[in-house]
Design a protein around this motif. Sequence first.
Motif, PDB file in Angstrom:
ATOM      1  N   ALA A   1       0.867  -1.186   0.000  1.00  0.00           N
ATOM      2  CA  ALA A   1       0.000   0.000   0.000  1.00  0.00           C
ATOM      3  C   ALA A   1       0.895   1.225   0.000  1.00  0.00           C
ATOM      4  CB  ALA A   1      -0.876  -0.012   1.249  1.00  0.00           C
ATOM      5  N   ARG A   2       0.361   2.312  -0.496  1.00  0.00           N
ATOM      6  CA  ARG A   2       1.040   3.592  -0.280  1.00  0.00           C
ATOM      7  C   ARG A   2       0.251   4.231   0.864  1.00  0.00           C
ATOM      8  NH1 ARG A   2       4.495   3.900  -4.775  1.00  0.00           N
ATOM      9  NH2 ARG A   2       3.583   3.368  -6.780  1.00  0.00           N
ATOM     10  N   CYS A   3       0.742   4.070   2.111  1.00  0.00           N
ATOM     11  CA  CYS A   3      -0.048   4.382   3.303  1.00  0.00           C
ATOM     12  C   CYS A   3       0.165   5.825   3.779  1.00  0.00           C
ATOM     13  CB  CYS A   3       0.325   3.396   4.422  1.00  0.00           C
ATOM     14  SG  CYS A   3      -0.502   3.716   5.971  1.00  0.00           S
TER      15      CYS A   3
ATOM     16  N   GLY B   1      13.192  -2.920  -3.337  1.00  0.00           N
ATOM     17  CA  GLY B   1      12.301  -3.504  -4.325  1.00  0.00           C
ATOM     18  C   GLY B   1      11.659  -2.375  -5.107  1.00  0.00           C
ATOM     19  N   SER B   2      12.054  -2.224  -6.358  1.00  0.00           N
ATOM     20  CA  SER B   2      11.480  -1.179  -7.215  1.00  0.00           C
ATOM     21  C   SER B   2      11.905  -1.426  -8.653  1.00  0.00           C
ATOM     22  CB  SER B   2      11.981   0.196  -6.765  1.00  0.00           C
ATOM     23  OG  SER B   2      11.653   1.155  -7.745  1.00  0.00           O
ATOM     24  N   ILE B   3      10.960  -1.302  -9.578  1.00  0.00           N
ATOM     25  CA  ILE B   3      11.359  -1.509 -10.973  1.00  0.00           C
ATOM     26  C   ILE B   3      12.206  -0.342 -11.482  1.00  0.00           C
ATOM     27  CG2 ILE B   3       9.333  -2.909 -11.523  1.00  0.00           C
ATOM     28  CD1 ILE B   3       8.313  -0.400 -13.141  1.00  0.00           C
ATOM     29  N   ASP B   4      12.180   0.789 -10.764  1.00  0.00           N
ATOM     30  CA  ASP B   4      12.793   2.018 -11.299  1.00  0.00           C
ATOM     31  C   ASP B   4      14.322   2.013 -11.287  1.00  0.00           C
ATOM     32  OD1 ASP B   4      10.189   2.899 -11.542  1.00  0.00           O
ATOM     33  OD2 ASP B   4      10.216   4.035  -9.674  1.00  0.00           O
ATOM     34  N   ASN B   5      14.925   1.166 -10.497  1.00  0.00           N
ATOM     35  CA  ASN B   5      16.381   1.163 -10.283  1.00  0.00           C
ATOM     36  C   ASN B   5      16.887   2.560  -9.950  1.00  0.00           C
ATOM     37  OD1 ASN B   5      18.852   0.048  -9.897  1.00  0.00           O
ATOM     38  ND2 ASN B   5      19.366  -0.176 -12.057  1.00  0.00           N
TER      39      ASN B   5
ATOM     40  N   VAL C   1       8.093   4.531 -21.219  1.00  0.00           N
ATOM     41  CA  VAL C   1       8.357   3.532 -20.175  1.00  0.00           C
ATOM     42  C   VAL C   1       8.371   4.188 -18.792  1.00  0.00           C
ATOM     43  CG1 VAL C   1       9.702   2.118 -21.790  1.00  0.00           C
ATOM     44  CG2 VAL C   1      10.891   3.666 -20.254  1.00  0.00           C
ATOM     45  N   MET C   2       8.170   3.363 -17.781  1.00  0.00           N
ATOM     46  CA  MET C   2       8.118   3.864 -16.396  1.00  0.00           C
ATOM     47  C   MET C   2       9.508   4.217 -15.874  1.00  0.00           C
ATOM     48  SD  MET C   2       5.341   1.653 -14.294  1.00  0.00           S
ATOM     49  CE  MET C   2       3.601   2.048 -14.329  1.00  0.00           C
ATOM     50  N   GLY C   3       9.575   4.537 -14.609  1.00  0.00           N
ATOM     51  CA  GLY C   3      10.862   4.852 -13.985  1.00  0.00           C
ATOM     52  C   GLY C   3      10.797   6.084 -13.101  1.00  0.00           C
ATOM     53  N   ARG C   4       9.626   6.681 -13.041  1.00  0.00           N
ATOM     54  CA  ARG C   4       9.430   7.907 -12.252  1.00  0.00           C
ATOM     55  C   ARG C   4      10.455   8.965 -12.655  1.00  0.00           C
ATOM     56  NH1 ARG C   4       6.110   7.980  -7.575  1.00  0.00           N
ATOM     57  NH2 ARG C   4       6.119   5.717  -7.473  1.00  0.00           N
ATOM     58  N   HIS C   5      11.358   9.374 -11.757  1.00  0.00           N
ATOM     59  CA  HIS C   5      12.320  10.419 -12.136  1.00  0.00           C
ATOM     60  C   HIS C   5      13.642   9.840 -12.618  1.00  0.00           C
ATOM     61  CE1 HIS C   5       9.416  12.989 -10.370  1.00  0.00           C
ATOM     62  NE2 HIS C   5       9.532  12.370  -9.205  1.00  0.00           N
TER      63      HIS C   5
ATOM     64  N   ALA D   1      11.272   8.239 -21.347  1.00  0.00           N
ATOM     65  CA  ALA D   1      11.027   7.921 -19.935  1.00  0.00           C
ATOM     66  C   ALA D   1       9.840   8.751 -19.464  1.00  0.00           C
ATOM     67  CB  ALA D   1      12.261   8.272 -19.107  1.00  0.00           C
ATOM     68  N   GLU D   2       9.017   8.189 -18.584  1.00  0.00           N
ATOM     69  CA  GLU D   2       7.821   8.942 -18.161  1.00  0.00           C
ATOM     70  C   GLU D   2       8.179  10.260 -17.471  1.00  0.00           C
ATOM     71  OE1 GLU D   2       5.481   6.698 -15.363  1.00  0.00           O
ATOM     72  OE2 GLU D   2       7.145   6.408 -13.993  1.00  0.00           O
ATOM     73  N   GLY D   3       9.400  10.345 -16.930  1.00  0.00           N
ATOM     74  CA  GLY D   3       9.790  11.575 -16.233  1.00  0.00           C
ATOM     75  C   GLY D   3      10.639  12.506 -17.099  1.00  0.00           C
TER      76      GLY D   3
ATOM     77  N   GLY E   1       2.979   1.218 -19.443  1.00  0.00           N
ATOM     78  CA  GLY E   1       2.238   1.209 -18.176  1.00  0.00           C
ATOM     79  C   GLY E   1       2.569   0.033 -17.263  1.00  0.00           C
ATOM     80  N   HIS E   2       1.541  -0.430 -16.543  1.00  0.00           N
ATOM     81  CA  HIS E   2       1.786  -1.390 -15.462  1.00  0.00           C
ATOM     82  C   HIS E   2       2.140  -2.794 -15.935  1.00  0.00           C
ATOM     83  CE1 HIS E   2       0.101   1.918 -13.224  1.00  0.00           C
ATOM     84  NE2 HIS E   2       0.634   1.377 -12.146  1.00  0.00           N
ATOM     85  N   VAL E   3       2.047  -3.036 -17.241  1.00  0.00           N
ATOM     86  CA  VAL E   3       2.487  -4.336 -17.740  1.00  0.00           C
ATOM     87  C   VAL E   3       3.976  -4.529 -17.378  1.00  0.00           C
ATOM     88  CG1 VAL E   3       3.245  -3.645 -20.068  1.00  0.00           C
ATOM     89  CG2 VAL E   3       2.149  -5.833 -19.735  1.00  0.00           C
ATOM     90  N   GLN E   4       4.686  -3.414 -17.239  1.00  0.00           N
ATOM     91  CA  GLN E   4       6.112  -3.479 -16.887  1.00  0.00           C
ATOM     92  C   GLN E   4       6.347  -4.038 -15.482  1.00  0.00           C
ATOM     93  OE1 GLN E   4       8.071   0.498 -18.400  1.00  0.00           O
ATOM     94  NE2 GLN E   4       5.869   0.775 -18.273  1.00  0.00           N
ATOM     95  N   ARG E   5       5.344  -3.861 -14.630  1.00  0.00           N
ATOM     96  CA  ARG E   5       5.490  -4.319 -13.242  1.00  0.00           C
ATOM     97  C   ARG E   5       4.856  -5.690 -13.043  1.00  0.00           C
ATOM     98  NH1 ARG E   5       3.783   0.735  -9.778  1.00  0.00           N
ATOM     99  NH2 ARG E   5       2.338  -0.717  -8.821  1.00  0.00           N
ATOM    100  N   GLY E   6       4.210  -6.203 -14.105  1.00  0.00           N
ATOM    101  CA  GLY E   6       3.466  -7.446 -13.952  1.00  0.00           C
ATOM    102  C   GLY E   6       4.257  -8.666 -14.378  1.00  0.00           C
TER     103      GLY E   6
HETATM  104  O1  F6P Z   1       7.917   3.253  -8.603  1.00  0.00           O
HETATM  105  C1  F6P Z   1       7.410   2.289  -9.452  1.00  0.00           C
HETATM  106  C2  F6P Z   1       6.421   2.875 -10.421  1.00  0.00           C
HETATM  107  O2  F6P Z   1       5.946   1.843 -11.261  1.00  0.00           O
HETATM  108  C3  F6P Z   1       6.938   4.036 -11.264  1.00  0.00           C
HETATM  109  O3  F6P Z   1       7.731   3.626 -12.323  1.00  0.00           O
HETATM  110  C4  F6P Z   1       5.636   4.704 -11.659  1.00  0.00           C
HETATM  111  O4  F6P Z   1       5.825   6.081 -11.897  1.00  0.00           O
HETATM  112  C5  F6P Z   1       4.747   4.504 -10.464  1.00  0.00           C
HETATM  113  O5  F6P Z   1       5.308   3.413  -9.731  1.00  0.00           O
HETATM  114  C6  F6P Z   1       3.313   4.216 -10.780  1.00  0.00           C
HETATM  115  O6  F6P Z   1       2.611   4.210  -9.588  1.00  0.00           O
HETATM  116  P1  F6P Z   1       1.162   3.569  -9.400  1.00  0.00           P
HETATM  117  O7  F6P Z   1       1.308   2.088  -9.474  1.00  0.00           O
HETATM  118  O8  F6P Z   1       0.732   4.043  -8.059  1.00  0.00           O
HETATM  119  O9  F6P Z   1       0.316   4.079 -10.527  1.00  0.00           O
END
Ligand code: F6P
Length: 367
Positions: free
Chosen positions: A73-75, A149-153, A193-197, A250-252, A284-289
Motif C-alpha cells: 500500500a502507499r499508506c 524492491g522497485s522496478i525504477d532502479n 516507459v516507467m521509472g518515475r524520475h 522515460a515517463e519523467g 504502463g503497469h504491464v512493466q510491473r506485472g
Molecule cells: O515506482 C514504481 C512505479 O511503477 C513508477 O515507475 C511509476 O511512476 C509509479 O510506480 C506508478 O505508480 P502507481 O502504481 O501508483 O500508478
Amino acid sequence: TKRIGILTSGGDAQGMNAAVRSIVRYSIQRGLEPFLIYDGYSGLVQGGSKIVQAKWSDVSGFLTHGGTLIGTARCLEFREKEGRRIGAKTLIKNGISSLVVIGGDGSLTGADVLRAEWPEHIDALLESGEITAQEARENRHLMIAGMVGSIDNDLASTDVTIGANSALTRICESVDALQTTAASHHRAFVVEVMGRHCGWLALSAAICTGADYLFIPEDPPKSGEWEDKLCEALKNSRDRGKKTSLVIVAEGATDSELNSIKADRIKEILSERLKYDTRVTILGHVQRGGSPTFIDRYLGTVQGAEAVEAIIRATPHTPSQVIGLLENRITTQPLQQAIELTRSVAERINTKDFKGALNLRSSSFAS
Ligand code: F6P
C-alpha cells in the motif's frame, strides 16, 4: 527469541515474493520467528489479523510469483507521526522489534523515521498505559534492514534494485513485438516507459532494442532545439535505409527547462514535420506485472538471507541498514546515506544541475 516483521511497501516489484520467502525460511533456519505484515505500513497501522506468524510452508510457491503476495500500500497514515505511533504499538504488542522492509526509497525512509522515533513512541505508549513496562523493556530497540524492491532502479548504493531486471525484460519483449508491426507498416513508434524520475529503464531499453532516439530526465535536451534534432536523427537513419523509427521516452523526461516531454508531443512532431505514420505505446503497469526473471528471484533470495544476517548482527548502535549489490557482491550499508544520495540526485535535476545528477547517478549504478 527474536521476532522479525516482514513487509512490502510502495509499488510492487517482481522478486519481492522471492525476498519474503527467503527472509521467512532463512530466519527460521537461524532460530528466529518471522511474522508477515500484510498490506505494508497500512497493515502495521491496522494490526490484528494483518500480522501473522509465518511457517516454512506458508511461503511455498512464492518464488516464481510476480507482484507481492503479502500485499502492499502507499499508506498516508504512516507518513504522520500518529500513524507511526500506532504502528510502533502494533509491533510491540506482537513482540516484534526487528523489521525487514522491502520497497523503494519512500518506504525505506518511513522505516528509518520509525526507528528514529522509537524511544519517543515507547515512552508515550508506556505513559498512556498502552504497553506494559515489561513490553517496553523487551522491545527497547528497533532494528531495521531495508531491501530495495522497485522496478525504477533509482536507489543509490546498489547497482540494481529487485524488479528492475524483470521490468526491463518485459519492456524489451514488448518493444520487440512492436517492431514487427512497425516494420510491416513502415511506421514510427514512440514508447513511453516507467521509472518515475529515473531514466535507467528507458536508457537500458533503448540500448537493448536499438532505439533511434531516447529521452531521459538525467540528460534533458535543450528546450526549443530538441524537436529539430529529433527529426534530423530519425530522417538520417531512414535515409540510410531503415524502414521504421523507434523513440523511447522515460515517463519523467523533460527538456532543459524542466518542461515535460510526452509521447503524444513527440508523435505530433514526427507526424507533422516528417509525415511519418506514427503510433504511441504507453507500456504502463504491464512493466510491473508477470513473473520475475531469474535475476530478480536470485537477488530477492540472496539479499533476503543477508537482511536476516544484518538483523542478527545489529546492535542498538548499528544504524538502519540497506542491502544492495555492488560489483556483483551483496552489500550491507547504512540506509540513511543511501537515501540522502538518492535524494541529492533528484535535487540536482530539480535545480537543473544535470551534469551533477548524471555523475551521481552513474556512481550509484556502477562503481
Ligand atoms: O515506482 C514504481 C512505479 O511503477 C513508477 O515507475 C511509476 O511512476 C509509479 O510506480 C506508478 O505508480 P502507481 O502504481 O501508483 O500508478
